[in-house]
Design an enzyme around this catalytic site. Sequence first.
Site: not given
Ligand SMILES: Cc1cc2nc3c(=O)[nH]c(=O)nc-3n(C[C@H](O)[C@H](O)[C@H](O)COP(=O)(O)OP(=O)(O)OC[C@H]3O[C@@H](n4cnc5c(N)ncnc54)[C@H](O)[C@@H]3O)c2cc1C
Length: 243
Positions: A196, A239
Amino acid sequence: MGLTCHRKMSLHIIIVGAGIAGLSAAVSLRRTGHRVEIYERTSANNEVGAAITVPPNASRFLLEWGLDPVAERFVKADEMAFLDPLTLNTLFAVPQEQNRARYGYDLWLSHRVDLHAWFRRKATAVEGPGTPVVLHLQRAVVRYDPATPSITLADGGVLSADLVVGADGVHSLATEVVLGCKIEPSPSAYYNTCFRFLIPAASLAEDPETRWWHEDEHSRKVSMRIITHNATSRRIVSYPCRE
Ligand SMILES: Cc1cc2nc3c(=O)[nH]c(=O)nc-3n(C[C@H](O)[C@H](O)[C@H](O)COP(=O)(O)OP(=O)(O)OC[C@H]3O[C@@H](n4cnc5c(N)ncnc54)[C@H](O)[C@@H]3O)c2cc1C
């Protein structure tokens, strides 16, 4: 049997993880009158990411929550085009109007940092509805206890609440506790992104060979382009993500 009328209850809710899932849960829960605290392991002051789509099923509630996609510099592509990998000819295109006609809302394209920043502002803003979410940064969670329910922080502190939401991403510690067995994340067979990256639009526009990529000179259409090579199941998805 008579109907019992319950007073609306305000819960104290702990969310683990300030990713998009954690922050959007927080916005939703504060809007319904709950007191929310998020525990996030990183400092969250240097968010990264590339392009991310905000499809109609997400944009419908984000607009309701007050998102102004234009002010946030999101992009609305005119179409989603599928290209032949060898000739780069368009095989077929799905016009943006189809999203609106079918789902009532548009597909927006954004930079993850912009989307994440909006969620964070929305969650913690003093302006309502609801009470501002308290975001605790650099507070890693090492254990969930669903019986209490409570979480244990890396520094040994134990915090309980009425409800704990595990939003700590694909390697969540919550799944094993809730399901009773370890679930290893595994790559999906399809739509699995390996690489990416971002290219500044100005660089594409400067080079006559790539100018068309950013904006088709003939049709003036802004496209989300998907180039699939079915024989190898490889694909390139491209995109624009920031106006
Ligand atoms: C840094 C990053 C960049 C991304 N970039 C893209 C992108 O450019 N395009 C795209 O399509 N998707 C991207 N993604 C993926 C997308 O945002 C996620 O897959 C989707 O939104 C699901 O989000 P989520 O909140 O379930 O998980 P995540 O986005 O993974 O968020 C989980 C959060 O929990 C926190 N965390 C984890 N373990 C612990 C713990 N033990 N204690 C406290 N906090 C914890 C992490 O630091 C993180 O902030 C990215 C994800 C991240 C983390």
